[in-house]
Enzyme design. Structure first.
Site, PDB file in Angstrom:
ATOM      1  N   CYS A 156      -5.401   2.377  10.287  1.00 30.82           N
ATOM      2  CA  CYS A 156      -5.885   3.748  10.489  1.00 30.82           C
ATOM      3  C   CYS A 156      -7.414   3.748  10.624  1.00 30.82           C
ATOM      4  O   CYS A 156      -8.066   4.739  10.346  1.00 30.82           O
ATOM      5  CB  CYS A 156      -5.423   4.671   9.371  1.00 30.82           C
ATOM      6  SG  CYS A 156      -5.955   4.173   7.740  1.00 30.82           S
TER       7      CYS A 156
ATOM      8  N   ASP B 193       0.660  -0.715   5.313  1.00 26.98           N
ATOM      9  CA  ASP B 193      -0.056   0.515   5.696  1.00 26.98           C
ATOM     10  C   ASP B 193      -1.321   0.639   4.855  1.00 26.98           C
ATOM     11  O   ASP B 193      -1.421   1.516   3.989  1.00 26.98           O
ATOM     12  CB  ASP B 193       0.869   1.729   5.503  1.00 26.98           C
ATOM     13  CG  ASP B 193       0.218   3.019   5.977  1.00 26.98           C
ATOM     14  OD1 ASP B 193      -0.676   2.946   6.848  1.00 26.98           O
ATOM     15  OD2 ASP B 193       0.596   4.100   5.475  1.00 26.98           O
TER      16      ASP B 193
ATOM     17  N   ASP C  30       0.964  -1.216  -4.906  1.00 29.38           N
ATOM     18  CA  ASP C  30      -0.280  -0.447  -4.730  1.00 29.38           C
ATOM     19  C   ASP C  30      -1.187  -0.777  -5.907  1.00 29.38           C
ATOM     20  O   ASP C  30      -0.716  -1.156  -6.975  1.00 29.38           O
ATOM     21  CB  ASP C  30       0.007   1.061  -4.690  1.00 29.38           C
ATOM     22  CG  ASP C  30      -1.099   1.825  -3.979  1.00 29.38           C
ATOM     23  OD1 ASP C  30      -0.900   2.222  -2.810  1.00 29.38           O
ATOM     24  OD2 ASP C  30      -2.178   2.031  -4.586  1.00 29.38           O
ATOM     25  N   SER C  31      -2.499  -0.619  -5.689  1.00 32.70           N
ATOM     26  CA  SER C  31      -3.432  -0.918  -6.785  1.00 32.70           C
ATOM     27  C   SER C  31      -3.837   0.341  -7.539  1.00 32.70           C
ATOM     28  O   SER C  31      -4.656   0.273  -8.449  1.00 32.70           O
ATOM     29  CB  SER C  31      -4.672  -1.624  -6.232  1.00 32.70           C
ATOM     30  OG  SER C  31      -5.271  -0.834  -5.238  1.00 32.70           O
TER      31      SER C  31
ATOM     32  N   PHE D 260       0.864  -1.192   0.000  1.00 28.46           N
ATOM     33  CA  PHE D 260       0.000   0.000   0.000  1.00 28.46           C
ATOM     34  C   PHE D 260       0.902   1.245   0.000  1.00 28.46           C
ATOM     35  O   PHE D 260       0.807   2.097   0.881  1.00 28.46           O
ATOM     36  CB  PHE D 260      -0.940   0.015   1.215  1.00 28.46           C
ATOM     37  CG  PHE D 260      -1.716  -1.255   1.432  1.00 28.46           C
ATOM     38  CD1 PHE D 260      -2.905  -1.493   0.740  1.00 28.46           C
ATOM     39  CD2 PHE D 260      -1.264  -2.230   2.322  1.00 28.46           C
ATOM     40  CE1 PHE D 260      -3.634  -2.671   0.954  1.00 28.46           C
ATOM     41  CE2 PHE D 260      -1.979  -3.407   2.533  1.00 28.46           C
ATOM     42  CZ  PHE D 260      -3.174  -3.632   1.855  1.00 28.46           C
TER      43      PHE D 260
HETATM   44  N1  SAH Z   1       1.865   4.351   3.230  1.00 29.10           N
HETATM   45  C1  SAH Z   1       1.386   5.465   2.432  1.00 29.10           C
HETATM   46  C2  SAH Z   1      -0.110   5.668   2.577  1.00 29.10           C
HETATM   47  C3  SAH Z   1      -0.983   4.488   2.200  1.00 29.10           C
HETATM   48  S1  SAH Z   1      -2.606   4.925   1.743  1.00 29.10           S
HETATM   49  C4  SAH Z   1       2.187   6.712   2.786  1.00 29.10           C
HETATM   50  O1  SAH Z   1       2.990   6.717   3.734  1.00 29.10           O
HETATM   51  O2  SAH Z   1       2.038   7.701   2.078  1.00 29.10           O
HETATM   52  C5  SAH Z   1      -3.320   3.444   1.226  1.00 29.10           C
HETATM   53  C6  SAH Z   1      -2.992   3.027  -0.206  1.00 29.10           C
HETATM   54  O3  SAH Z   1      -3.519   1.712  -0.384  1.00 29.10           O
HETATM   55  C7  SAH Z   1      -3.572   3.852  -1.338  1.00 29.10           C
HETATM   56  O4  SAH Z   1      -2.532   4.285  -2.172  1.00 29.10           O
HETATM   57  C8  SAH Z   1      -4.491   2.895  -2.118  1.00 29.10           C
HETATM   58  O5  SAH Z   1      -4.399   3.067  -3.531  1.00 29.10           O
HETATM   59  C9  SAH Z   1      -3.921   1.568  -1.749  1.00 29.10           C
HETATM   60  N2  SAH Z   1      -4.825   0.404  -1.785  1.00 29.10           N
HETATM   61  C10 SAH Z   1      -6.077   0.299  -1.297  1.00 29.10           C
HETATM   62  N3  SAH Z   1      -6.530  -0.983  -1.381  1.00 29.10           N
HETATM   63  C11 SAH Z   1      -5.524  -1.708  -1.958  1.00 29.10           C
HETATM   64  C12 SAH Z   1      -5.363  -3.078  -2.290  1.00 29.10           C
HETATM   65  N4  SAH Z   1      -6.322  -3.971  -2.032  1.00 29.10           N
HETATM   66  N5  SAH Z   1      -4.207  -3.466  -2.842  1.00 29.10           N
HETATM   67  C13 SAH Z   1      -3.221  -2.568  -3.101  1.00 29.10           C
HETATM   68  N6  SAH Z   1      -3.313  -1.264  -2.779  1.00 29.10           N
HETATM   69  C14 SAH Z   1      -4.448  -0.830  -2.226  1.00 29.10           C
END
Ligand code: SAH
Length: 412
Positions: A356, A316, A258-259, A236
């Site tokens: 979160c 995260d 990330d997706s 993520f």
């Molecule tokens: N760690 C980052 C914040 C993460 S926010 C930082 O420090 O800036 C959460 C992220 O998860 C987003 O970018 C969203 O696109 C991604 N996301 C949500 N569901 C997902 C999934 N099932 N697989 C991969 N990424 C995902």
């Protein structure tokens, strides 16, 4: 009998017997189920007096007629009637109290107003260099929006203010989404911020939340310190927060997942922005970064099938449980990713795992992760607990405000 209370409204919420307890402990929310009677017809965001069943004054609050959280408290003091000067003072104080936070030395991006913790429920204001991004999520803050925005203009010194009131919670308060420039021109591209010696491009118009996850600032720095010579998996990754800090800390490799294609593109750009090719003395080596556009749930399984292992893994994820209703589903999600991540960890390896979700307490989160460890048949130690950075304070009397929690685990 017609009467007018001191806030110039006619409305009063009278609570059921015994339901005044949480307000007496300074908890700032009034739930609809606690209300015995509504006197008057309070409109969305209107100030109401909240009284106990015996008539005693409890608080001034902003009413949100269609929300389960029927009112959010402005003040517990009868003499402190909500008015323009009070709200301006709260904004001024919120900005001033962050003046000597440690983060101020290492960044030009900071949360200046953090809702309840600053006495301003429903108001978030994040400064990105000279641009302020405002998010209004409660009926009360919406009612006072012009005053609050003007107070932010004065207190922050920012001459560009952009609104990102497109969070889902607005719907619960019966408010439509609102985005756009409030003061000055809208930014004509990403804003560049600095954090712990790294630069990031922040897309305040289309990015998540207000554009960047400022709450993870300190945790990104710590992960960076732990990354030397390690193979890192950052799940993520969004715009590369933990990726950049791990590379900066000397990671051997960082795989970021990330997706969101848009987030990954920005993340790649962020590594390049700090890259060796820019001739920086300690630039980041783009060759050590691998990017994967995938669903983390699936990709963790895929990595196991491939027999891959890592020394440091970051999880995260987005909010799995925005409210307490979603806790069970969220718990399954957290358990799944933690279990599969643990199985990819080399002996002695580290897992930095976060939640979160306001609906999942730190206690519950630890239990879920412990369950994942047990199922993975793996003993781990807690090396550190993570919180949001100091510009996202938590009111002692409002533990729900502690939405970000995390554990740093070491595989024994
Ligand atoms: N760690 C980052 C914040 C993460 S926010 C930082 O420090 O800036 C959460 C992220 O998860 C987003 O970018 C969203 O696109 C991604 N996301 C949500 N569901 C997902 C999934 N099932 N697989 C991969 N990424 C995902």
């Amino acid at each position: 009998m017609s009467f007018m209370n001191k806030a110039g409204t006619k409305a009063t919420l009278v609570l059921k017997p015994g339901r005044e307890k949480s307000l007496l402990r300074l908890h700032p929310w009034v739930f609809s189920g606690a209300i015995a009677m509504v006197k008057g017809e309070p409109q969305s965001g209107e100030t109401v007096a909240v009284r106990a069943s015996d008539g005693r004054f409890l608080a001034w609050a902003a009413c949100s007629p269609s929300s389960q959280i029927r009112a959010k408290v402005w003040s517990f003091i009868e003499q402190e009637v909500p008015h323009e000067a009070l709200l301006r003072e709260r904004v001024k104080r919120a900005v001033a109290r962050r003046g000597n936070f440690p983060g101020n030395v290492t960044t030009n991006a900071m949360r200046l107003v953090h809702a309840e913790a600053d006495g301003l429920p429903g108001l978030i204001a994040d400064r990105y260099d000279d641009v302020l991004v405002v998010q209004i999520t409660s009926a009360g803050a919406e009612r006072w929006r012009d005053v609050l925005v003007d107070a932010l203009y004065v207190a922050s010194g920012c001459r560009q203010i952009y609104e990102r009131s497109d969070a889902d919670v607005r719907a619960l308060e019966g408010l439509p989404a609102r985005v756009g420039s409030l003061v000055g021109a809208p930014p004509d591209g990403p804003v560049i911020i600095g954090e712990h010696g790294l630069k990031y491009r922040v897309d305040i118009v289309a990015g998540q939340k207000t554009g960047f996850f400022l709450d993870q600032r300190d945790n990104r720095a710590l992960v960076g310190e732990l990354a030397r010579d390690r193979d890192v998996l950052n799940c993520f990754c969004y715009t590369g927060g933990f990726t950049l800090s791990a590379l900066h800390g000397g990671a051997r490799s960082v795989m970021s997942v990330d997706s969101s294609g848009a987030a990954l593109e920005l993340a790649r750009g962020n590594v390049a922005l700090n890259g060796l090719e820019h001739g920086l003395e300690h630039g980041l080596d783009t060759a050590r970064a691998e990017w994967v556009d995938a669903d983390v749930f699936r990709h963790l399984r895929e990595l196991r099938t491939q027999g891959r292992n890592f020394d440091l893994i970051v999880l995260d994820p987005p909010k799995f449980a925005p409210t307490s209703k979603d806790v069970e589903r969220a718990a399954r999600g957290y358990k799944d990713i933690n279990l599969n991540a643990l199985k990819l960890l080399r002996p002695g390896g580290l897992l930095a795992t976060f939640s979160c979700s306001s609906g999942v307490s730190a206690d519950l989160f630890q239990k879920i992760v412990a369950g994942a460890g047990a199922d993975a048949e793996m003993s781990c130690s807690i090396v550190r607990r993570f919180f949001a950075a100091a510009d996202h304070p938590v009111l002692l009397e409002f533990p729900e405000g502690e939405y970000l929690k995390g554990l740093l685990l070491q595989r024994n």
